[in-house]
Motif scaffolding. Structure first.
Motif, short mmCIF file in Angstrom:
data_model
loop_
_atom_site.label_atom_id
_atom_site.label_comp_id
_atom_site.label_asym_id
_atom_site.label_seq_id
_atom_site.Cartn_x
_atom_site.Cartn_y
_atom_site.Cartn_z
N TYR A 1 -28.76 4.99 -4.70
CA TYR A 1 -29.46 3.77 -5.36
C TYR A 1 -29.60 2.59 -4.38
CZ TYR A 1 -29.90 6.81 -9.32
OH TYR A 1 -30.39 7.67 -10.45
N LYS B 1 -31.33 -4.80 -4.18
CA LYS B 1 -32.49 -5.67 -4.98
C LYS B 1 -31.80 -6.40 -6.05
CE LYS B 1 -36.68 -4.96 -7.55
NZ LYS B 1 -37.45 -3.84 -7.81
N SER B 2 -30.70 -5.64 -7.03
CA SER B 2 -30.11 -6.26 -7.98
C SER B 2 -29.17 -7.51 -7.46
CB SER B 2 -29.33 -5.22 -8.58
OG SER B 2 -30.11 -4.36 -9.34
N GLU C 1 -27.72 -6.14 -21.32
CA GLU C 1 -28.76 -5.61 -20.32
C GLU C 1 -28.17 -4.90 -19.25
OE1 GLU C 1 -28.69 -9.09 -20.83
OE2 GLU C 1 -29.93 -8.36 -22.59
N GLY C 2 -26.62 -4.96 -19.32
CA GLY C 2 -25.90 -4.31 -18.11
C GLY C 2 -25.64 -2.87 -17.94
N GLU C 3 -25.28 -2.14 -16.76
CA GLU C 3 -25.21 -0.84 -16.55
C GLU C 3 -23.92 -0.47 -16.75
OE1 GLU C 3 -25.80 0.03 -12.42
OE2 GLU C 3 -24.64 -1.67 -11.91
N VAL D 1 -23.53 7.86 -15.45
CA VAL D 1 -24.09 6.96 -16.18
C VAL D 1 -23.06 7.00 -17.71
CG1 VAL D 1 -26.04 6.62 -17.92
CG2 VAL D 1 -26.44 7.71 -15.75
N LYS E 1 -24.16 -6.33 -8.03
CA LYS E 1 -24.47 -7.12 -9.12
C LYS E 1 -23.34 -7.02 -10.37
CE LYS E 1 -27.47 -8.85 -12.70
NZ LYS E 1 -28.61 -8.55 -13.32
N THR E 2 -23.19 -5.88 -10.82
CA THR E 2 -22.19 -5.79 -11.83
C THR E 2 -20.68 -6.05 -11.50
OG1 THR E 2 -23.61 -4.00 -12.64
CG2 THR E 2 -21.31 -4.19 -13.78
N TYR F 1 -36.24 -2.27 -15.65
CA TYR F 1 -35.26 -2.76 -14.52
C TYR F 1 -36.47 -3.71 -13.50
CZ TYR F 1 -33.32 -2.53 -9.85
OH TYR F 1 -32.49 -2.82 -8.73
N PRO F 2 -36.18 -4.50 -13.05
CA PRO F 2 -34.76 -5.19 -12.95
C PRO F 2 -34.07 -6.17 -14.08
CG PRO F 2 -36.01 -6.57 -11.39
CD PRO F 2 -36.81 -5.49 -12.17
N GLU F 3 -35.03 -6.14 -15.10
CA GLU F 3 -34.70 -7.00 -16.12
C GLU F 3 -33.28 -6.62 -16.79
OE1 GLU F 3 -36.25 -7.95 -20.48
OE2 GLU F 3 -37.85 -7.54 -18.97
N CYS F 4 -33.18 -5.09 -16.90
CA CYS F 4 -32.00 -4.45 -17.32
C CYS F 4 -31.37 -3.92 -16.00
CB CYS F 4 -32.33 -3.42 -18.22
SG CYS F 4 -32.80 -3.76 -19.81
N ASP F 5 -30.11 -3.64 -15.77
CA ASP F 5 -29.62 -3.48 -14.62
C ASP F 5 -29.70 -1.78 -13.86
OD1 ASP F 5 -28.78 -5.98 -14.19
OD2 ASP F 5 -26.76 -5.76 -15.16
N THR F 6 -29.75 -0.90 -14.93
CA THR F 6 -29.66 0.50 -14.78
C THR F 6 -31.03 1.04 -13.76
OG1 THR F 6 -28.49 0.87 -16.54
CG2 THR F 6 -29.53 2.77 -15.38
N PRO F 7 -30.89 1.36 -12.81
CA PRO F 7 -32.20 1.74 -11.81
C PRO F 7 -32.49 3.37 -12.27
CG PRO F 7 -30.35 1.83 -10.49
CD PRO F 7 -29.64 1.60 -11.73
N GLN G 1 -32.02 -0.28 -4.70
CA GLN G 1 -31.94 -0.64 -6.08
C GLN G 1 -30.55 -1.80 -6.02
OE1 GLN G 1 -32.60 2.33 -5.63
NE2 GLN G 1 -34.31 2.88 -7.16
N ARG H 1 -30.90 7.18 -18.66
CA ARG H 1 -31.23 5.87 -17.86
C ARG H 1 -32.56 5.21 -18.44
NH1 ARG H 1 -29.26 5.28 -12.66
NH2 ARG H 1 -27.68 6.87 -12.11
N MET I 1 -30.29 3.23 -21.34
CA MET I 1 -30.05 2.07 -20.51
C MET I 1 -31.17 1.18 -19.95
SD MET I 1 -26.98 2.83 -20.61
CE MET I 1 -26.49 1.38 -19.80
#
Lengths: 281, 464
Positions: free
Chosen positions: A260, A266-267, A41-43, A216, A68-69, B270-276, A263, B261, B265
């Motif tokens: 961001y 929020k994360s 689920e990570g970025e 990204v 968060k990350t 989001y926010p279940e996955c981290d990329t906004p 966000q 994104r 990604m």
């Protein structure tokens, strides 16, 4: 999967991970970065390569827990694995032919400035290293830097190490005393890199800054890392991350850095909330 | 006796009102009954013009005949003989300008729904059969494929079937290339893409992710590691911008970034996955291709109220498939045609607040044969939007070119190849897909991968 071979806590907010990534280690050079992802689920986040060991096949990253990350990254231990680790990305710094350099690191930027100072030292340059931190407890890599620096200056915002001030105060003094450099490398918060670049400009000293914008993919695909340099749009991931500090539009970069922020907050809040839940439960 | 109805059997779709709230697939596919009914519209004619229109030479009348006989597994296998990725092609191929364009039935009424039938056969197989794929005996020759998009997967699959030891090097963390990062879930479900890739893996293809060729390994390194031939299918990953003021404001995305994104990604989770992803209530998408439609439809699903397609020519010149334009219209996308952005205007703190546009009119045809749009003086006006997505095309990614001495490219970045073989200026190095042509279609990339696989086989068979 990429195994964490070593973990070190450098200060309360900054950690070091040495990652087993033999392909990356084989090609890594100072100034380059990697993209990593912790879990499904990570970025994807870019982190500058802080060190590498071609024989051991490891790459070292140093990071500050800001969101968060990075906070999750900091919770990993030796023997844990990262899901993805790609690199080395970006262009390597050009350090050949430099005889006298000043390498300036602000906070975490010190970790990224270290491999540059080390390489310059190995190439036979005389290197003055200036680093700045908020307070004494946050000072990074003092021992390592001492081994490669001709002179090492460490400042703290609050003076807790007995040397109150900013890196720019030291640089100003050194320049006014008549020290002349072929190259200044400044790595740290955008505002610091901007101030350093403004200071060296009247002296005509080539000044390289390392940009760390939102990315990204890290391979030139998304264009999220656009930086205006000398009036032209560049992608930090493939054209950089090093750029001429006298040409970078820092004000635009600072604005884009904040894209961001909502966000990110929020994360982070949700992350802390979940952690709290786990600990209480 | 063939079914002589003039129209294709309709394919069920999610209702537009419902689907703009989700990312699930829009087109739902034929049932067995629908597929058999549609298959009877094929005349099984002697000339088989449809086959000539297929870049990978699918034996169309044969597979349709098998469907009409209820042998769906046989139909799938027939397609698979020449097409590595049928579930994907059945969904995203522009059949209207390829196989179906040449279908005899199209002279009077609609052509046979070849694409829908291909999709049906592939979906039926995936749902009802175990993937029973045998890897061929290895011939001991190693081939490297750079990029795991449609070109690379096809080339790798074809070579593996002939016994080559193929390794695909993918820069991202998952294979699939544009199928994963570009085309949205609601047009091409990602689980299905991974299933198709699994069929390629089972042929014996090794896929290494996180490998950015040009950075982590050069083409020379690949040779040193024993790869006797290389296929470059690295795609068109470099986004084009317009070069107008305000493009670096916060809230301006390249379509590549916006879609990556969301698709790769999973920012829609989001926010279940981290990329906004940042999205305003009012969104402008600049461009008129499939990518622009995809971006606009994603924006709508992320909750934007007004999504504009801003395109400088008229609908007739739009490069997007008519089906995509139709779907976008159904979903309430607003088309601002003959309109061109001139600058993007920001708030004091650097966020997009509006886009200034001019109206255009069509003049004389230009080099592309399309009528050249000319600005109408005094027609400047503001479109109030907080997000702008630039979807005016992508160029080949320069990473490999810039690290491979002797690899010849066009000025615009495309790798120069021999058309029939994909051979580049370097011996043993072949290329195909968007890296050669610039942004085109999935099926053209697959066709190029196929040709290159045949050429590589010939080259390595002749080599002692």
């Amino acid at each position: 999967m990429f195994r964490i071979a070593r973990k070190e806590v450098l200060n309360p907010a900054v950690k070091l991970l040495e990652i087993e990534a033999p392909y990356v280690a084989r090609k890594a050079e100072p100034g380059q970065f990697i993209m990593l992802r912790i879990n499904e689920e990570g970025e994807r986040i870019p982190l500058t390569i802080a060190d590498f060991d071609r024989d051991k096949g490891t790459v070292t990253i140093i990071f500050q827990e800001v969101g968060k990350t990075t906070s999750m990254l900091g919770m990993l231990e030796e023997g844990d694995h990262l899901l993805d680790f790609a690199g080395p990305l970006g262009k390597a710094s050009h350090l050949e032919g430099v005889r006298r350099a000043a390498v300036i690191g602000g906070g975490l930027g010190t970790a990224i400035a270290y491999p540059q100072a080390k390489k310059l030292h190995q190439l036979g340059a005389q290197v003055d290293v200036i680093t700045g931190f908020r307070n004494e407890s946050l000072i990074l890599l003092e021992k390592e830097l001492r081994q490669v620096a001709s002179r090492l200056f460490i400042t703290t915002d609050d003076g807790s190490n007995g040397n109150k001030g900013f890196v720019t105060d030291i640089l100003k003094k050194l320049l006014e005393e008549g020290n002349r450099y072929d190259l200044v490398i400044a790595i740290g918060p955008l505002i610091m890199m901007k101030m350093v670049s403004q200071m060296t400009k009247p002296y005509g000293i080539k000044t390289i800054v390392s940009m760390n914008p939102v990315m990204v993919d890290g391979t030139g695909m998304c264009g999220g890392c656009r930086v205006t340099v000398g009036g032209n749009v560049k992608f930090a991931c493939v054209d950089g991350p090093d750029f001429d500090g006298h040409e970078v539009d820092f004000d635009e970069a600072m604005r884009r850095q904040a894209m961001y922020r909502k966000q990110e907050k929020k994360s982070m809040e949700a992350h802390i909330c979940r952690l709290g839940g786990a600990q209480n439960g | 006796m063939a079914d002589m109805s003039l129209e294709k059997v309709k394919m069920p779709e999610q209702d537009p009102e419902v689907r703009i709230e989700n990312f699930e697939e829009v087109a739902l596919g034929y049932t067995e009954e629908m597929a058999i009914k549609e298959s009877h519209r094929c005349l099984d004619c002697r000339n088989r013009p449809c086959v000539a229109g297929c870049p990978v030479n699918v034996q169309i009348p044969e597979f349709i005949k098998l469907i009409s006989e209820g042998d769906f597994e046989g139909a799938y296998k027939k397609i698979k003989e020449t097409n590595s990725l049928p579930a994907i092609c059945g969904r995203v191929c522009p059949q209207e300008s390829q196989c179906e364009k040449l279908c005899v039935r199209g002279r009077k009424g609609e052509p046979v729904a070849i694409g829908r039938l291909e999709r049906f056969a592939a979906d039926w197989y995936m749902e009802n059969c175990d993937m029973n794929i045998q890897a061929a005996d290895k011939n001991g020759k190693k081939v490297a494929v750079i990029g795991s998009g449609p070109a690379g997967l096809t080339c790798a699959g074809d070579l593996a079937r002939k016994g080559y030891e193929v390794t695909i090097f993918e820069a991202f963390h998952v294979p699939g290339g544009v199928l994963m990062y570009g085309i949205p879930e609601f047009r091409l479900p990602k689980a299905l893409v991974q299933k198709e890739i699994e069929t390629v893996r089972r042929l014996g293809v090794n896929i290494m992710t996180n490998m950015v060729i040009g950075k982590v390994l050069s083409l020379e390194d690949l040779r040193d590691e024993g790869y006797e031939a290389v296929f470059i299918g690295s795609g068109a990953g470099l986004p084009n911008f317009m070069g107008i003021p305000g493009e670096n404001l916060n809230g301006v995305y390249s379509a590549n970034e916006f879609l990556t994104r969301i698709n790769l990604m999973k920012a829609y989770k989001y926010p279940e996955c981290d990329t906004p992803v940042c999205i305003d209530r009012n969104v402008a998408v600049v461009g008129g291709g499939n990518v622009a439609m995809d971006a606009a439809r994603c924006a709508k699903r992320l909750g934007a109220e007004n999504v504009y397609i801003v395109y400088r020519r008229s609908e007739a010149e739009m490069p997007a498939r008519s089906e995509e334009i139709h779907h976008a219209r159904e979903e309430g996308i607003i088309f601002r045609l003959l309109t061109n952005p001139v600058r993007i205007i920001g708030t004091e703190d650097g966020w997009v607040k509006a886009m200034e546009c001019v109206e255009m009119e069509l003049g004389e045809p230009d080099a592309s044969g399309r009528r050249r749009p000319v600005a109408r003086p005094g027609s400047e006006h503001l479109l109030e939007v907080g997000t702008v997505i630039i979807a005016i095309g992508q160029s080949p990614n320069p990473l490999i070119k810039s690290t491979t001495p002797g690899l010849e490219t066009h000025e615009w970045g495309g790798i120069i190849t021999e058309e029939d073989t994909g051979a580049t200026s370097l011996e043993g190095v072949y290329a195909g897909g968007d890296a050669v042509t610039g942004a085109a279609t999935v099926i053209l990339a697959m066709g190029a991968g196929k040709k290159a696989a045949a050429a590589i086989d010939e080259y390595l068979s002749g080599k002692k």
